[in-house]
Scaffold this motif. Structure first.
Motif, mmCIF file in Angstrom:
data_model
loop_
_atom_site.group_PDB
_atom_site.id
_atom_site.type_symbol
_atom_site.label_atom_id
_atom_site.label_comp_id
_atom_site.label_asym_id
_atom_site.label_seq_id
_atom_site.Cartn_x
_atom_site.Cartn_y
_atom_site.Cartn_z
ATOM 1 N N UNK A 1 0.865 -1.193 0.000
ATOM 2 C CA UNK A 1 0.000 0.000 0.000
ATOM 3 C C UNK A 1 0.893 1.232 0.000
ATOM 4 N N UNK A 2 0.565 2.191 -0.864
ATOM 5 C CA UNK A 2 1.363 3.422 -0.871
ATOM 6 C C UNK A 2 0.521 4.558 -1.416
ATOM 7 N N UNK A 3 0.987 5.776 -1.161
ATOM 8 C CA UNK A 3 0.291 6.942 -1.672
ATOM 9 C C UNK A 3 1.287 7.960 -2.189
ATOM 10 N N UNK A 4 0.814 8.851 -3.057
ATOM 11 C CA UNK A 4 1.643 9.965 -3.530
ATOM 12 C C UNK A 4 0.814 11.238 -3.455
ATOM 13 N N UNK A 5 1.495 12.362 -3.399
ATOM 14 C CA UNK A 5 0.765 13.630 -3.317
ATOM 15 C C UNK A 5 1.503 14.694 -4.101
ATOM 16 N N UNK A 6 0.760 15.722 -4.465
ATOM 17 C CA UNK A 6 1.374 16.811 -5.243
ATOM 18 C C UNK A 6 0.560 18.069 -5.015
ATOM 19 N N UNK A 7 1.245 19.171 -4.775
ATOM 20 C CA UNK A 7 0.538 20.440 -4.678
ATOM 21 C C UNK A 7 0.437 21.011 -6.087
ATOM 22 N N UNK A 8 -0.796 21.266 -6.516
ATOM 23 C CA UNK A 8 -0.985 21.762 -7.875
ATOM 24 C C UNK A 8 -0.792 23.273 -7.938
ATOM 25 N N UNK A 9 -1.238 23.969 -6.891
ATOM 26 C CA UNK A 9 -1.113 25.422 -6.911
ATOM 27 C C UNK A 9 -1.288 25.963 -5.499
ATOM 28 N N UNK A 10 -0.679 27.102 -5.275
ATOM 29 C CA UNK A 10 -0.911 27.835 -4.023
ATOM 30 C C UNK A 10 -1.999 28.864 -4.313
ATOM 31 N N UNK A 11 -3.023 28.906 -3.433
ATOM 32 C CA UNK A 11 -4.143 29.827 -3.681
ATOM 33 C C UNK A 11 -4.237 30.847 -2.552
ATOM 34 N N UNK A 12 -4.809 31.975 -2.881
ATOM 35 C CA UNK A 12 -5.144 33.011 -1.879
ATOM 36 C C UNK A 12 -6.659 33.160 -1.899
ATOM 37 N N UNK A 13 -7.251 32.936 -0.760
ATOM 38 C CA UNK A 13 -8.706 33.011 -0.716
ATOM 39 C C UNK A 13 -9.123 34.365 -0.119
ATOM 40 N N UNK A 14 -9.878 35.094 -0.900
ATOM 41 C CA UNK A 14 -10.306 36.434 -0.460
ATOM 42 C C UNK A 14 -11.153 36.331 0.805
ATOM 43 N N UNK A 15 -10.821 37.134 1.788
ATOM 44 C CA UNK A 15 -11.673 37.239 2.966
ATOM 45 C C UNK A 15 -11.644 38.681 3.453
ATOM 46 N N UNK A 16 -12.182 39.609 2.650
ATOM 47 C CA UNK A 16 -12.126 41.028 3.020
ATOM 48 C C UNK A 16 -12.845 41.271 4.367
ATOM 49 N N UNK A 17 -12.378 42.141 5.135
ATOM 50 C CA UNK A 17 -11.274 43.073 4.839
ATOM 51 C C UNK A 17 -9.923 42.491 5.245
ATOM 52 N N UNK A 18 -9.890 41.217 5.698
ATOM 53 C CA UNK A 18 -8.608 40.667 6.140
ATOM 54 C C UNK A 18 -7.703 40.339 4.951
ATOM 55 N N UNK A 19 -6.446 40.050 5.284
ATOM 56 C CA UNK A 19 -5.498 39.595 4.269
ATOM 57 C C UNK A 19 -5.992 38.245 3.726
ATOM 58 N N UNK A 20 -5.872 37.997 2.430
ATOM 59 C CA UNK A 20 -6.377 36.732 1.866
ATOM 60 C C UNK A 20 -5.798 35.510 2.570
ATOM 61 N N UNK A 21 -6.626 34.467 2.653
ATOM 62 C CA UNK A 21 -6.217 33.240 3.346
ATOM 63 C C UNK A 21 -5.355 32.354 2.467
ATOM 64 N N UNK A 22 -4.384 31.686 3.098
ATOM 65 C CA UNK A 22 -3.430 30.832 2.392
ATOM 66 C C UNK A 22 -4.061 29.453 2.170
ATOM 67 N N UNK A 23 -3.906 28.891 1.009
ATOM 68 C CA UNK A 23 -4.493 27.577 0.733
ATOM 69 C C UNK A 23 -3.632 26.824 -0.273
ATOM 70 N N UNK A 24 -3.663 25.506 -0.175
ATOM 71 C CA UNK A 24 -2.965 24.666 -1.155
ATOM 72 C C UNK A 24 -4.000 23.805 -1.876
ATOM 73 N N UNK A 25 -3.944 23.823 -3.210
ATOM 74 C CA UNK A 25 -4.777 22.896 -3.997
ATOM 75 C C UNK A 25 -3.896 21.699 -4.313
ATOM 76 N N UNK A 26 -4.290 20.543 -3.803
ATOM 77 C CA UNK A 26 -3.409 19.383 -3.957
ATOM 78 C C UNK A 26 -4.173 18.208 -4.551
ATOM 79 N N UNK A 27 -3.428 17.349 -5.248
ATOM 80 C CA UNK A 27 -3.974 16.091 -5.750
ATOM 81 C C UNK A 27 -3.176 14.973 -5.092
ATOM 82 N N UNK A 28 -3.861 13.989 -4.577
ATOM 83 C CA UNK A 28 -3.144 12.886 -3.936
ATOM 84 C C UNK A 28 -3.835 11.585 -4.317
ATOM 85 N N UNK A 29 -3.045 10.523 -4.243
ATOM 86 C CA UNK A 29 -3.568 9.236 -4.675
ATOM 87 C C UNK A 29 -3.000 8.147 -3.788
ATOM 88 N N UNK A 30 -3.746 7.069 -3.676
ATOM 89 C CA UNK A 30 -3.262 5.920 -2.923
ATOM 90 C C UNK A 30 -3.700 4.669 -3.668
#
Lengths: 556, 312
Positions: free
Chosen positions: B54-83
């Motif tokens: 049994x094994x898995x792999x993962x990959x971050x596809x992109x770093x995202x910024x999620x708008x949450x005005x008036x605060x600084x945008x939130x940090x997020x990772x869009x990732x694809x993973x498989x097992x």
């Protein structure tokens, strides 16, 4: 719903000309399979595509090193076997040349679809030339054989395993019996030169080795499994036989052929004696044509002998001696040999002329009564076989050259191109070699280039197309290849074959041929049935009268 | 000067750290043998014939910024993973391959629908990149457990990495390729260093967040301080004698799957079936460029996600 056997691959370029198909699990695709698929254009128009399979590959997906195969088979490294087939497109309907989309399902074309894929539906007049591996007939468009849009067949292959002559006779059989020629079949003739053994002298006899399986194969092609109906055999007379009986051991009803001395003189046959490649380069050619002009003066007598200067000549030796005397004597030399001819040149001519006496004496003579009977007449039967096998090369060239010239001239006079004359000639490289010129090569070139409009169709064969005059091959619409030597297969003469087919040509078994015709962009690999006619004396079923009961009414 | 060249490709680091975290206080090395009786053990039994990896792999596809005005945008990772799971018996077959996509963030977010698939929101504990990565690692572990359950039972289930997510599986063994922690007291270090190829150490019991029996196994002789060395672990809810029997059987089975140096940059620890499975799973993750482009397209259609667009 047709069964899908695979899908167009997207990992290799798919083009309108060729593409790869991944083979679906549980299915297989083999060489020469005919496949069909379609693509829907953005406007909704459906483009149907057809093709044939030229190569199939299998490999391990997931393996990176050669030794991975052992890990995979030991159950240590996971991998899948993938199979892919290379398809060469044959036809698009309508002709919108777009590539097939990766992922499009592909199916095996059968029935009408197969006919369309191979353009058989567009061949109004077609005849079977063999069967595909599944037994279905493969066709050739008659228009590319009878001169309408093309003519001539050329067959290449190693002797012994390529079965060139058998295939040539099969083509004749198909043309004569498939009904494709219609009413013209009656007056369509074949002139076959036999170069090996007495093999082709038995075309009208049932082949004793023909079995039921072969009969079924004939039936699949809608052809009768019968020998040729009307065959006339001609063979040279025995050496030194004053009665001029045909030099044939395996059957007795073969007519001997020869030319009378007067025919030789009046029809300008002398140059055909000097048709070697070396003759072409030599000075004495001028002498040949001067002597030929002198011989035209010969008067005939009742027996066909030629009378020159009051002397009648009945044998070729007498004629050769006369010519020798004339070109060497001080009085006649100027007239017979030509002005300013050196003695060396004249002697070279004399040496060759005298050298040919031994071999041609039996073919040029007026010492036998009723010489008309010994003429090769093509209108006697449908197939005329002229045996050459026990003649030496100079005599072979003479017979082929003179016979073809006469046949061609007669056809030209008759001007009837509907009724074909099919000439089957093996060892083309001997008669029309790539280098040099000779009277025979000129006749063959004439047939290749003008025969099309006159209805003279050459079915030529040779071991190696690279040794045959290019223009003869170039003028052949239908090219057939049997087993080839691998060095030969690599030559440019076989450029009409895709590389996979060239490779296959080196492993073809007897009875399998690769055929190309102008209407199809891909060659067809075909199998033709075992000859229903005897192709050698030992195969011929004995004629009943030879072994019949002494008196059938004895018991009564 | 004498030196050796590490067998692993430098892109993957080394199978051991230069300084190991000392965890020996939670370890009891005397469960199978007394400390002074510790010696290399040759597993002289037949290998197992039906093994699941049994094994898995993962990959971050992109770093995202999620708008949450008036605060600084939130940090997020869009990732694809498989097992996935490979079963090795007479032949090696990939039986299960599962792929998921996730949007890892602690900011208020919604699922992102793209041309390559849907990135579902996976909430994480914090917003730092380490915490997001940990979130991806955990979800991949969960997916490995799902894959393992789907693959069904086997005589042996080898799970790549520690057994934390899958310790309730029957016949499961955690397979740890890198040695970052020192479990054994100093006096046993020499037994480990001199362990011959194909031998295992006696069992030792670790009691941290959960209890497990571990042992070291030398798959093959390779250069470097941890050349060819792996640590295996099994759940401790069984008698020591049973655990020892399992350890012997596993140690007899695994060297067969060890990879050759020219075929794997982490040879021999990265086993052939796992290497093959990882290649297949990476392939199933799809093209990264394509995922990136799909996310960009989605960001223009979804007002809540931007790529560093601070104007609004």
């Amino acid at each position: 719903m047709e069964k899908m056997v695979g899908r167009v691959l997207g990992t290799k370029d798919a083009t309108p000309l060729e593409f790869w198909v991944g083979v679906a699990a549980g299915e297989f695709i083999q060489l020469d399979d005919v496949v069909a698929l379609k693509r829907v254009l953005p406007g909704g128009e459906v483009v149907r595509m057809y093709g044939t399979v030229g190569q199939v590959v299998a490999r391990h997906e997931g393996a990176r090193f050669d030794s991975d195969v052992f890990l995979i088979e030991d159950g240590i490294l996971p991998a899948e076997v993938s199979e892919a087939a290379h398809v060469t497109a044959t036809r698009f309907e309508p002709e919108v040349f777009v590539p097939p989309r990766p992922g499009e399902p592909v199916r095996i074309a059968e029935g009408d679809e197969r006919e369309r894929a191979l353009f058989f539906d567009q061949m109004e007049r077609r005849f079977p030339v063999g069967a595909a591996r599944n037994g279905e007939p493969l066709w050739v468009n008659l228009e590319f054989l009878n001169g309408e849009r093309g003519a001539h067949v050329n067959i290449s292959g190693i002797s012994g395993v390529a079965t060139k002559t058998s295939y040539a006779t099969f083509l004749l059989h198909s043309l004569f019996t498939s009904g494709v020629l219609g009413k013209a079949a009656v007056n369509t003739k074949a002139l076959v030169f036999n170069v090996k053994g007495e093999d082709l002298l038995h075309l009208d006899r049932v082949n004793s080795r023909l079995d039921d399986e072969a009969r079924v194969r004939y039936a699949n092609l809608e052809l009768p499994s019968t020998p040729f109906e009307s065959v006339a055999g001609f063979a040279p007379p025995r050496l030194d036989d004053p009665k001029a009986t045909a030099d044939v051991a395996s059957r007795s009803d073969v007519t001997s052929f020869f030319w009378s001395i007067h025919e030789f003189c009046s029809q300008d046959l002398l140059p055909f004696l000097f048709a070697d490649a070396e003759d072409d380069r030599a000075q004495y050619t001028t002498v040949v044509y001067n002597v030929m002009a002198q011989l035209r003066r010969a008067e005939p007598d009742d027996s066909g002998a030629a009378v020159i200067d009051g002397v009648a000549m009945r044998t070729f030796r007498e004629l050769a001696d006369l010519i020798t005397d004339r070109v060497q004597s001080e009085d006649h030399r100027y007239q017979w040999a030509g002005p300013a001819m050196g003695t060396g040149t004249i002697n070279a001519f004399v040496r060759r002329l005298q050298g040919s006496v031994r071999h041609l004496g039996r073919l040029i003579r007026s010492d036998v009564p009723d010489p008309q009977r010994h003429r090769i007449e093509l209108d006697q039967s449908q197939v005329t076989v002229v045996d050459l096998h026990n003649l030496n090369d100079r005599a072979k060239r003479f017979v082929v050259g003179v016979t073809l010239r006469r046949a061609f001239d007669e056809k030209e006079r008759a001007g009837q191109s509907e009724e074909l004359l099919l000439v089957v000639l093996d060892e083309l490289n001997k008669y029309a070699p790539r280098e040099g010129t000779s009277p025979i090569k000129e006749i063959l070139l004439d047939i290749a280039e003008r025969g099309r409009s006159l209805g003279v169709i050459l079915i030529g064969a040779q071991q190696t197309a690279s040794e045959v005059e290019r223009r003869i091959i170039a003028n052949s619409s239908i090219r057939v290849v049997g087993r080839l030597d691998s060095a030969e297969a690599a030559r440019e003469e076989y450029g009409f074959l895709p590389s996979v087919h060239r490779q296959r040509a080196t492993i073809l078994k007897p009875g399998t041929m690769i055929l190309t015709q102008p209407q199809l962009p891909v060659p067809l690999v075909l199998e033709f049935p075992f000859p229903a006619w005897a192709t050698r004396a030992s195969e011929a079923v004995p004629v009943l009268s030879d072994a019949g009961p002494d008196d059938p009414f004895e018991d009564l | 000067m004498n030196f050796t060249v590490e067998a692993w490709d430098s892109d993957y680091g080394a199978p051991t750290s230069e300084e190991l975290d000392d965890a020996s206080q939670n370890v009891d090395p005397s469960v199978e043998f007394a400390i002074d009786a510790w010696r290399p053990l040759l597993p002289e039994v037949d290998h197992l014939d039906d093994v699941l990896f049994i094994d898995g792999v993962r990959r971050v596809d992109a770093t995202l910024w999620i708008d949450q005005p008036p605060d600084f945008p939130g940090f997020a990772l869009a990732a694809t993973y498989a097992a996935g799971a490979v079963r090795c018996n007479d032949k090696a077959t990939i039986e299960v391959a599962e792929v998921e996509r996730g949007l890892f963030t602690s900011a208020p977010a919604a699922d992102i629908f793209t041309g390559v698939g849907t990135y579902e929101v996976k909430a994480t504990k914090g917003t730092t990149s380490e915490e997001l990565w940990l979130g991806i690692q955990q979800r991949m572990g969960d997916l490995e457990a799902v894959a393992a359950r789907k693959a069904g039972t086997a005589e042996l289930v080898v799970v790549d990495g520690p057994l934390s997510h899958t310790r309730d599986l029957d016949n499961a063994v955690g397979y740890v390729k890198t040695q970052k922690v020192q479990y054994l007291p100093m006096e046993l270090a020499s037994v480990l260093a001199e362990l011959p190829a194909g031998y295992r150490t006696p069992l030792f019991l670790t009691t941290t967040s959960w209890s497990r029996f571990s042992w070291y196994l030398r798959l093959a002789n390779h250069e470097g301080p941890a050349g060819g060395l792996v640590r295996c672990e099994i759940d401790a809810n069984k008698p020591v004698a049973d655990a020892a029997r399992i350890a012997t059987r596993v140690s007899a089975t695994l060297p067969r799957f060890a990879s050759a140096r020219h075929k794997d940059p982490r040879a021999p620890q990265n086993l052939y079936p796992i290497g093959g499975l990882e290649r297949e799973l990476r392939h199933r993750l799809g093209d990264k460029e394509l995922a990136m482009r799909a996310l960009r397209t989605a960001s223009r259609q979804t007002p809540s996600v931007t790529s560093l667009d601070l104007s609004s």
